[in-house]
Design an enzyme around this catalytic site. Sequence first.
Site: not given
Length: 464
Positions: A162, A103, A100
Amino acid sequence: MKKNLILKTLILTVSLSLFSPFAIASYAVNNNSKQKTEATSKTAPKAKTEASTNTTSEAKTETNADGLPEIKGEAALTFDYDTGEIIYCKDADSKRYPASTTKLLTALLLSENKKPTDQLEYTESAKKQPEYSLNLNYMHNTMQPGDTVTADDIMKGLLLFSGNDTAYVIADNVAGDSTAFADMMNKKAKDLGANNSNFITPNGLHNDNHYTTAYDLSLILKAAFENDWVKSTMELDKAPITLKNSKIILENRNLTLGKNGNLAGKTGTTVPAGGCLATVYERDGRKIVGVVLKSRQIDNADMTKFNDMDAIMNYSYAATKSVYKTKGDDVGTADVSYKPFILFGPTKTISVPVKLTQDVNYYKNAINDAESKITFDGTNSSAWSLLSNKNIKLTYSTRHYSEEVTGSVDITLSAILKDNLIIYIASLVVLIIIITLILLIKAMASNAKRRKRSYSNRSRRRRY
Protein backbone atom coordinates in the site's frame (compact mmCIF):
# COMPACT_ATOMS: atom_id res chain seq x y z
CA MET A 1 -10.88 -4.67 83.85
CA LYS A 2 -7.24 -5.56 83.50
CA LYS A 3 -8.18 -9.20 82.91
CA ASN A 4 -10.55 -8.21 80.10
CA LEU A 5 -7.87 -6.12 78.41
CA ILE A 6 -5.38 -8.97 78.54
CA LEU A 7 -8.03 -11.39 77.18
CA LYS A 8 -8.88 -9.10 74.24
CA THR A 9 -5.18 -8.67 73.40
CA LEU A 10 -4.68 -12.44 73.36
CA ILE A 11 -7.70 -12.94 71.03
CA LEU A 12 -6.47 -10.23 68.62
CA THR A 13 -2.97 -11.73 68.52
CA VAL A 14 -4.27 -15.22 67.80
CA SER A 15 -6.55 -13.89 65.02
CA LEU A 16 -3.72 -12.03 63.32
CA SER A 17 -1.47 -15.07 63.51
CA LEU A 18 -4.18 -17.25 61.92
CA PHE A 19 -5.12 -14.93 59.02
CA SER A 20 -1.79 -13.32 58.18
CA PRO A 21 -0.56 -16.29 56.06
CA PHE A 22 -3.59 -15.90 53.79
CA ALA A 23 -3.05 -12.17 53.47
CA ILE A 24 0.62 -12.66 52.63
CA ALA A 25 -0.22 -15.37 50.11
CA SER A 26 -2.86 -13.18 48.50
CA TYR A 27 -0.43 -10.29 48.22
CA ALA A 28 2.19 -12.57 46.70
CA VAL A 29 -0.22 -13.90 44.09
CA ASN A 30 -1.44 -10.43 43.13
CA ASN A 31 2.06 -9.02 43.04
CA ASN A 32 3.39 -11.91 40.92
CA SER A 33 0.42 -11.59 38.55
CA LYS A 34 1.05 -7.87 38.16
CA GLN A 35 4.75 -8.42 37.47
CA LYS A 36 3.95 -11.14 34.96
CA THR A 37 1.46 -8.88 33.14
CA GLU A 38 3.97 -6.03 33.01
CA ALA A 39 6.67 -8.35 31.69
CA THR A 40 4.32 -9.70 29.00
CA SER A 41 3.36 -6.16 28.06
CA LYS A 42 6.98 -5.14 27.64
CA THR A 43 8.20 -8.22 25.81
CA ALA A 44 5.18 -9.07 23.66
CA PRO A 45 3.00 -6.10 22.76
CA LYS A 46 1.63 -7.98 19.75
CA ALA A 47 0.39 -10.81 21.95
CA LYS A 48 -1.40 -8.29 24.10
CA THR A 49 -3.02 -6.77 21.02
CA GLU A 50 -4.08 -10.19 19.82
CA ALA A 51 -5.56 -11.02 23.21
CA SER A 52 -7.61 -7.84 23.22
CA THR A 53 -8.57 -8.52 19.61
CA ASN A 54 -9.91 -11.96 20.50
CA THR A 55 -12.13 -10.36 23.09
CA THR A 56 -13.34 -7.88 20.49
CA SER A 57 -13.98 -10.69 18.01
CA GLU A 58 -16.21 -12.51 20.46
CA ALA A 59 -18.17 -9.31 21.05
CA LYS A 60 -18.62 -8.79 17.34
CA THR A 61 -20.29 -12.15 16.90
CA GLU A 62 -23.20 -10.79 18.92
CA THR A 63 -26.35 -9.81 17.09
CA ASN A 64 -28.85 -7.03 17.62
CA ALA A 65 -32.61 -7.31 18.01
CA ASP A 66 -32.98 -7.78 14.25
CA GLY A 67 -30.50 -10.66 14.18
CA LEU A 68 -27.82 -8.55 12.45
CA PRO A 69 -24.17 -8.76 13.52
CA GLU A 70 -22.93 -6.03 15.82
CA ILE A 71 -19.85 -4.49 14.21
CA LYS A 72 -17.67 -1.48 14.95
CA GLY A 73 -17.66 -0.34 11.33
CA GLU A 74 -20.04 2.56 10.74
CA ALA A 75 -20.78 1.57 7.14
CA ALA A 76 -20.74 -1.88 5.56
CA LEU A 77 -22.22 -3.92 2.73
CA THR A 78 -22.13 -7.40 1.23
CA PHE A 79 -23.53 -8.64 -2.06
CA ASP A 80 -23.58 -11.92 -3.93
CA TYR A 81 -20.77 -11.85 -6.49
CA ASP A 82 -22.72 -13.70 -9.19
CA THR A 83 -26.24 -12.34 -8.77
CA GLY A 84 -25.52 -8.86 -7.42
CA GLU A 85 -28.09 -9.28 -4.64
CA ILE A 86 -27.34 -7.09 -1.63
CA ILE A 87 -27.41 -9.33 1.43
CA TYR A 88 -26.27 -7.09 4.29
CA CYS A 89 -25.98 -3.33 4.53
CA LYS A 90 -25.33 -0.80 7.23
CA ASP A 91 -25.51 2.85 6.25
CA ALA A 92 -24.11 1.74 2.89
CA ASP A 93 -24.94 4.93 0.97
CA SER A 94 -23.40 7.41 3.39
CA LYS A 95 -20.33 9.32 2.24
CA ARG A 96 -17.16 7.92 3.83
CA TYR A 97 -13.43 8.40 3.44
CA PRO A 98 -11.94 5.32 1.73
CA ALA A 99 -8.27 5.79 2.73
CA SER A 100 -6.05 3.30 0.85
CA THR A 101 -8.94 1.23 -0.49
CA THR A 102 -8.81 4.02 -3.11
CA LYS A 103 -5.86 2.12 -4.56
CA LEU A 104 -8.24 -0.50 -5.98
CA LEU A 105 -9.36 2.09 -8.52
CA THR A 106 -5.78 3.24 -9.09
CA ALA A 107 -4.72 -0.36 -9.74
CA LEU A 108 -7.59 -0.88 -12.17
CA LEU A 109 -6.55 2.17 -14.20
CA LEU A 110 -2.92 1.01 -14.23
CA SER A 111 -3.98 -2.39 -15.55
CA GLU A 112 -6.07 -0.78 -18.30
CA ASN A 113 -3.32 1.57 -19.48
CA LYS A 114 -0.03 -0.28 -18.98
CA LYS A 115 1.42 -3.78 -19.31
CA PRO A 116 3.21 -5.54 -16.41
CA THR A 117 6.54 -5.36 -18.25
CA ASP A 118 6.33 -1.61 -18.93
CA GLN A 119 8.96 0.56 -17.25
CA LEU A 120 7.49 3.37 -15.14
CA GLU A 121 9.44 6.44 -14.10
CA TYR A 122 9.70 7.31 -10.43
CA THR A 123 8.52 10.93 -10.21
CA GLU A 124 9.01 13.99 -8.07
CA SER A 125 5.46 13.89 -6.72
CA ALA A 126 5.94 10.23 -5.78
CA LYS A 127 9.07 11.07 -3.80
CA LYS A 128 7.14 13.70 -1.82
CA GLN A 129 4.67 11.16 -0.44
CA PRO A 130 4.79 10.30 3.26
CA GLU A 131 4.97 6.90 4.90
CA TYR A 132 4.00 4.32 4.08
CA SER A 133 6.07 4.48 0.88
CA LEU A 134 8.59 2.22 -0.81
CA ASN A 135 11.08 5.08 -0.91
CA LEU A 136 10.97 5.86 2.82
CA ASN A 137 10.21 2.49 4.37
CA TYR A 138 12.41 0.27 2.21
CA MET A 139 14.86 2.42 0.27
CA HIS A 140 15.77 4.95 3.00
CA ASN A 141 14.83 7.88 0.79
CA THR A 142 17.28 6.92 -1.95
CA MET A 143 14.72 6.71 -4.78
CA GLN A 144 15.21 9.57 -7.22
CA PRO A 145 13.02 11.06 -9.95
CA GLY A 146 13.98 9.35 -13.17
CA ASP A 147 14.56 5.93 -11.60
CA THR A 148 12.55 3.21 -13.36
CA VAL A 149 10.46 0.41 -11.91
CA THR A 150 8.43 -2.22 -13.75
CA ALA A 151 4.69 -1.69 -13.74
CA ASP A 152 4.24 -5.12 -12.14
CA ASP A 153 6.49 -4.19 -9.20
CA ILE A 154 4.61 -0.91 -8.82
CA MET A 155 1.33 -2.88 -8.80
CA LYS A 156 2.67 -5.11 -6.03
CA GLY A 157 3.90 -2.10 -4.07
CA LEU A 158 0.48 -0.52 -4.44
CA LEU A 159 -1.72 -3.46 -3.45
CA LEU A 160 0.44 -5.45 -1.02
CA PHE A 161 2.44 -2.82 0.85
CA SER A 162 0.00 0.00 0.00
CA GLY A 163 2.81 2.36 -0.89
CA ASN A 164 1.66 5.97 -1.12
CA ASP A 165 4.43 6.79 -3.58
CA THR A 166 3.48 3.95 -5.95
CA ALA A 167 0.04 5.53 -6.46
CA TYR A 168 1.66 8.76 -7.67
CA VAL A 169 4.04 6.85 -9.93
CA ILE A 170 0.93 5.39 -11.57
CA ALA A 171 -0.92 8.72 -11.74
CA ASP A 172 2.03 10.53 -13.32
CA ASN A 173 2.89 7.79 -15.81
CA VAL A 174 -0.69 7.09 -16.86
CA ALA A 175 -2.19 10.59 -16.94
CA GLY A 176 0.71 13.02 -16.68
CA ASP A 177 -0.18 14.26 -13.20
CA SER A 178 -2.49 13.48 -10.29
CA THR A 179 -5.12 16.05 -11.30
CA ALA A 180 -5.64 14.49 -14.72
CA PHE A 181 -5.54 11.06 -13.12
CA ALA A 182 -8.31 12.07 -10.69
CA ASP A 183 -10.46 12.92 -13.71
CA MET A 184 -9.82 9.41 -15.03
CA MET A 185 -10.68 7.93 -11.62
CA ASN A 186 -13.99 9.76 -11.44
CA LYS A 187 -14.94 8.82 -14.99
CA LYS A 188 -14.13 5.17 -14.33
CA ALA A 189 -16.11 5.24 -11.09
CA LYS A 190 -19.17 6.59 -12.90
CA ASP A 191 -18.77 3.94 -15.61
CA LEU A 192 -18.90 1.29 -12.88
CA GLY A 193 -22.05 2.79 -11.34
CA ALA A 194 -20.24 4.35 -8.38
CA ASN A 195 -22.18 7.59 -8.69
CA ASN A 196 -21.84 8.86 -5.13
CA SER A 197 -18.04 8.99 -5.04
CA ASN A 198 -15.46 11.65 -5.72
CA PHE A 199 -11.73 10.98 -5.93
CA ILE A 200 -8.98 13.57 -5.54
CA THR A 201 -5.81 11.62 -4.76
CA PRO A 202 -4.57 8.33 -6.26
CA ASN A 203 -3.51 6.95 -2.86
CA GLY A 204 -6.45 7.96 -0.66
CA LEU A 205 -4.58 10.22 1.76
CA HIS A 206 -7.17 12.40 3.41
CA ASN A 207 -8.94 15.14 1.54
CA ASP A 208 -12.37 16.39 2.60
CA ASN A 209 -13.60 16.09 -0.98
CA HIS A 210 -12.24 12.57 -1.48
CA TYR A 211 -15.01 10.16 -0.55
CA THR A 212 -16.99 7.10 -1.53
CA THR A 213 -19.72 4.87 -0.09
CA ALA A 214 -19.69 1.23 0.97
CA TYR A 215 -21.92 0.43 -1.99
CA ASP A 216 -19.78 2.33 -4.51
CA LEU A 217 -16.58 0.77 -3.20
CA SER A 218 -18.09 -2.70 -3.52
CA LEU A 219 -18.63 -2.07 -7.25
CA ILE A 220 -15.05 -0.86 -7.65
CA LEU A 221 -13.76 -3.90 -5.77
CA LYS A 222 -15.64 -6.32 -7.99
CA ALA A 223 -14.34 -4.63 -11.14
CA ALA A 224 -10.80 -4.82 -9.76
CA PHE A 225 -11.22 -8.49 -8.85
CA GLU A 226 -12.44 -9.27 -12.37
CA ASN A 227 -9.19 -7.87 -13.78
CA ASP A 228 -6.64 -10.71 -14.00
CA TRP A 229 -3.58 -8.61 -13.21
CA VAL A 230 -5.14 -6.86 -10.23
CA LYS A 231 -6.73 -10.07 -8.92
CA SER A 232 -3.55 -12.14 -9.11
CA THR A 233 -1.65 -9.41 -7.28
CA MET A 234 -4.21 -9.08 -4.47
CA GLU A 235 -4.10 -12.86 -3.99
CA LEU A 236 -0.37 -12.83 -3.13
CA ASP A 237 0.55 -13.29 0.51
CA LYS A 238 4.03 -11.91 -0.18
CA ALA A 239 6.09 -11.10 -3.26
CA PRO A 240 9.57 -9.90 -4.23
CA ILE A 241 10.14 -6.68 -6.15
CA THR A 242 13.28 -4.97 -7.39
CA LEU A 243 14.12 -1.31 -6.68
CA LYS A 244 17.46 0.18 -7.81
CA ASN A 245 18.87 -3.35 -8.22
CA SER A 246 17.83 -4.24 -4.68
CA LYS A 247 15.43 -7.11 -4.08
CA ILE A 248 12.89 -6.58 -1.32
CA ILE A 249 10.02 -8.75 -0.09
CA LEU A 250 6.60 -7.19 0.36
CA GLU A 251 3.97 -8.69 2.65
CA ASN A 252 0.25 -8.28 2.07
CA ARG A 253 -1.51 -6.08 4.61
CA ASN A 254 -4.68 -8.08 4.16
CA LEU A 255 -3.99 -9.94 7.41
CA THR A 256 -6.72 -12.57 7.05
CA LEU A 257 -5.90 -13.40 3.42
CA GLY A 258 -6.52 -17.11 2.90
CA LYS A 259 -8.51 -17.44 6.12
CA ASN A 260 -12.26 -17.90 6.56
CA GLY A 261 -12.70 -17.63 2.80
CA ASN A 262 -10.84 -14.33 2.27
CA LEU A 263 -9.66 -14.56 -1.36
CA ALA A 264 -8.36 -11.04 -1.95
CA GLY A 265 -8.91 -7.42 -1.06
CA LYS A 266 -7.46 -4.12 0.04
CA THR A 267 -7.02 -2.46 3.40
CA GLY A 268 -6.91 1.22 4.30
CA THR A 269 -6.64 3.50 7.27
CA THR A 270 -6.33 7.18 8.12
CA VAL A 271 -7.50 8.94 11.27
CA PRO A 272 -10.61 10.43 9.59
CA ALA A 273 -11.35 7.23 7.65
CA GLY A 274 -10.78 4.79 10.48
CA GLY A 275 -10.20 1.18 9.53
CA CYS A 276 -11.33 0.28 5.99
CA LEU A 277 -11.43 -3.10 4.30
CA ALA A 278 -12.77 -4.33 0.95
CA THR A 279 -12.59 -8.06 0.26
CA VAL A 280 -13.96 -10.91 -1.83
CA TYR A 281 -14.73 -14.12 0.06
CA GLU A 282 -15.48 -17.59 -1.23
CA ARG A 283 -17.02 -20.46 0.72
CA ASP A 284 -18.37 -23.67 -0.79
CA GLY A 285 -18.03 -22.24 -4.29
CA ARG A 286 -20.02 -19.09 -3.56
CA LYS A 287 -18.36 -15.67 -3.72
CA ILE A 288 -19.51 -12.65 -1.73
CA VAL A 289 -18.15 -9.09 -2.01
CA GLY A 290 -17.76 -7.21 1.27
CA VAL A 291 -16.86 -3.69 2.40
CA VAL A 292 -16.34 -2.25 5.88
CA LEU A 293 -15.67 1.48 6.35
CA LYS A 294 -14.93 3.61 9.42
CA SER A 295 -14.16 0.72 11.74
CA ARG A 296 -11.91 1.02 14.76
CA GLN A 297 -8.19 1.26 13.94
CA ILE A 298 -5.85 1.74 16.88
CA ASP A 299 -2.70 0.58 15.11
CA ASN A 300 -1.61 -1.67 12.25
CA ALA A 301 -2.09 -4.77 14.42
CA ASP A 302 -5.70 -3.89 15.26
CA MET A 303 -7.87 -6.68 13.85
CA THR A 304 -11.21 -4.94 14.37
CA LYS A 305 -12.00 -4.34 10.70
CA PHE A 306 -11.09 -7.94 9.88
CA ASN A 307 -13.34 -9.18 12.68
CA ASP A 308 -16.09 -6.93 11.34
CA MET A 309 -15.66 -8.45 7.90
CA ASP A 310 -15.78 -12.01 9.22
CA ALA A 311 -18.95 -11.16 11.16
CA ILE A 312 -20.85 -9.77 8.17
CA MET A 313 -19.59 -12.58 5.95
CA ASN A 314 -20.70 -15.22 8.47
CA TYR A 315 -24.10 -13.54 8.53
CA SER A 316 -24.27 -13.30 4.74
CA TYR A 317 -23.38 -16.93 4.09
CA ALA A 318 -25.98 -18.07 6.61
CA ALA A 319 -28.66 -15.60 5.50
CA THR A 320 -31.92 -16.89 4.04
CA LYS A 321 -34.40 -14.88 2.05
CA SER A 322 -37.60 -13.48 3.51
CA VAL A 323 -40.95 -13.19 1.75
CA TYR A 324 -41.31 -9.85 0.01
CA LYS A 325 -44.70 -10.56 -1.59
CA THR A 326 -46.93 -13.62 -1.37
CA LYS A 327 -48.73 -15.55 -4.10
CA GLY A 328 -52.08 -13.85 -4.70
CA ASP A 329 -50.93 -10.43 -3.52
CA ASP A 330 -51.99 -7.44 -5.59
CA VAL A 331 -48.92 -5.71 -6.97
CA GLY A 332 -50.62 -2.75 -8.60
CA THR A 333 -52.06 -2.24 -12.03
CA ALA A 334 -50.71 -2.56 -15.53
CA ASP A 335 -51.56 -0.52 -18.60
CA VAL A 336 -52.06 -2.78 -21.61
CA SER A 337 -52.75 -1.55 -25.14
CA TYR A 338 -55.29 -2.78 -27.64
CA LYS A 339 -57.42 -1.74 -30.59
CA PRO A 340 -61.18 -1.62 -29.96
CA PHE A 341 -61.84 -3.73 -33.05
CA ILE A 342 -58.90 -6.12 -32.43
CA LEU A 343 -57.03 -5.39 -35.66
CA PHE A 344 -58.12 -1.84 -36.36
CA GLY A 345 -59.26 1.26 -34.63
CA PRO A 346 -57.41 3.76 -32.43
CA THR A 347 -54.82 2.30 -30.04
CA LYS A 348 -56.06 2.54 -26.49
CA THR A 349 -54.82 1.43 -23.06
CA ILE A 350 -56.67 -0.09 -20.19
CA SER A 351 -55.46 -0.41 -16.58
CA VAL A 352 -55.92 -3.89 -15.17
CA PRO A 353 -55.13 -5.28 -11.70
CA VAL A 354 -52.03 -7.49 -11.45
CA LYS A 355 -51.58 -10.34 -8.98
CA LEU A 356 -48.67 -12.63 -8.22
CA THR A 357 -48.93 -16.31 -8.95
CA GLN A 358 -45.83 -17.13 -6.88
CA ASP A 359 -44.09 -16.01 -3.72
CA VAL A 360 -41.31 -13.45 -4.25
CA ASN A 361 -38.42 -13.63 -1.80
CA TYR A 362 -35.59 -11.22 -1.06
CA TYR A 363 -32.77 -10.48 1.38
CA LYS A 364 -34.31 -8.13 3.89
CA ASN A 365 -32.17 -5.02 4.40
CA ALA A 366 -32.57 -1.26 4.24
CA ILE A 367 -31.69 -0.93 0.55
CA ASN A 368 -33.96 -3.75 -0.61
CA ASP A 369 -36.80 -2.55 1.62
CA ALA A 370 -36.59 0.89 0.04
CA GLU A 371 -35.97 -0.06 -3.58
CA SER A 372 -37.69 -3.39 -4.25
CA LYS A 373 -40.50 -3.28 -6.81
CA ILE A 374 -42.46 -5.54 -9.14
CA THR A 375 -43.21 -4.28 -12.63
CA PHE A 376 -44.91 -5.51 -15.80
CA ASP A 377 -43.65 -4.68 -19.25
CA GLY A 378 -46.83 -5.02 -21.28
CA THR A 379 -45.55 -3.43 -24.47
CA ASN A 380 -45.87 -6.70 -26.38
CA SER A 381 -49.16 -7.76 -24.83
CA SER A 382 -52.64 -7.00 -26.13
CA ALA A 383 -55.71 -6.81 -23.95
CA TRP A 384 -57.46 -9.14 -26.41
CA SER A 385 -54.77 -11.81 -26.10
CA LEU A 386 -54.80 -11.51 -22.31
CA LEU A 387 -58.50 -12.40 -22.30
CA SER A 388 -57.61 -15.94 -23.35
CA ASN A 389 -54.33 -16.24 -21.40
CA LYS A 390 -54.11 -14.11 -18.29
CA ASN A 391 -50.70 -15.38 -17.16
CA ILE A 392 -47.96 -12.79 -17.52
CA LYS A 393 -44.27 -12.36 -16.76
CA LEU A 394 -43.34 -9.76 -14.15
CA THR A 395 -39.97 -8.42 -13.05
CA TYR A 396 -38.89 -8.17 -9.43
CA SER A 397 -36.05 -5.67 -9.18
CA THR A 398 -33.99 -3.89 -6.61
CA ARG A 399 -30.63 -2.16 -6.81
CA HIS A 400 -28.15 -4.07 -8.96
CA TYR A 401 -30.42 -7.12 -9.25
CA SER A 402 -33.54 -8.29 -11.05
CA GLU A 403 -35.34 -11.55 -11.70
CA GLU A 404 -38.39 -12.74 -13.62
CA VAL A 405 -41.48 -13.77 -11.62
CA THR A 406 -44.96 -14.85 -12.65
CA GLY A 407 -48.31 -13.16 -12.26
CA SER A 408 -51.73 -12.76 -13.82
CA VAL A 409 -53.97 -9.91 -14.91
CA ASP A 410 -57.60 -9.54 -13.92
CA ILE A 411 -59.05 -8.54 -17.27
CA THR A 412 -62.59 -9.21 -18.58
CA LEU A 413 -64.46 -8.68 -21.83
CA SER A 414 -67.00 -6.52 -20.01
CA ALA A 415 -64.20 -4.22 -18.90
CA ILE A 416 -63.09 -3.70 -22.50
CA LEU A 417 -66.70 -3.22 -23.66
CA LYS A 418 -67.34 -0.73 -20.87
CA ASP A 419 -64.12 1.12 -21.70
CA ASN A 420 -65.29 1.51 -25.32
CA LEU A 421 -69.06 1.82 -24.87
CA ILE A 422 -69.35 5.16 -26.69
CA ILE A 423 -67.23 3.94 -29.59
CA TYR A 424 -69.24 0.75 -29.89
CA ILE A 425 -72.61 2.59 -29.71
CA ALA A 426 -71.44 5.14 -32.24
CA SER A 427 -70.13 2.37 -34.47
CA LEU A 428 -73.43 0.50 -34.15
CA VAL A 429 -75.40 3.61 -35.08
CA VAL A 430 -73.14 4.22 -38.05
CA LEU A 431 -73.48 0.57 -39.04
CA ILE A 432 -77.29 0.75 -38.80
CA ILE A 433 -77.30 3.92 -40.90
CA ILE A 434 -75.06 2.31 -43.48
CA ILE A 435 -77.22 -0.81 -43.64
CA THR A 436 -80.37 1.32 -43.86
CA LEU A 437 -78.84 3.37 -46.65
CA ILE A 438 -77.82 0.22 -48.47
CA LEU A 439 -81.30 -1.21 -48.12
CA LEU A 440 -82.84 2.06 -49.30
CA ILE A 441 -80.53 2.20 -52.29
CA LYS A 442 -81.30 -1.39 -53.14
CA ALA A 443 -85.04 -0.71 -52.79
CA MET A 444 -84.78 2.37 -54.96
CA ALA A 445 -82.81 0.42 -57.55
CA SER A 446 -85.36 -2.34 -57.48
CA ASN A 447 -88.23 0.14 -57.88
CA ALA A 448 -86.43 1.77 -60.77
CA LYS A 449 -86.05 -1.57 -62.50
CA ARG A 450 -89.74 -2.36 -62.00
CA ARG A 451 -90.76 1.00 -63.40
CA LYS A 452 -88.47 0.49 -66.35
CA ARG A 453 -89.92 -2.95 -67.07
CA SER A 454 -93.47 -1.60 -66.70
CA TYR A 455 -92.76 1.22 -69.14
CA SER A 456 -91.17 -1.19 -71.59
CA ASN A 457 -94.20 -3.50 -71.46
CA ARG A 458 -96.61 -0.65 -72.07
CA SER A 459 -94.60 0.52 -75.07
CA ARG A 460 -94.71 -2.93 -76.66
CA ARG A 461 -98.50 -3.19 -76.22
CA ARG A 462 -99.04 0.15 -77.96
CA ARG A 463 -97.09 -1.02 -81.00
CA TYR A 464 -99.24 -4.06 -81.40
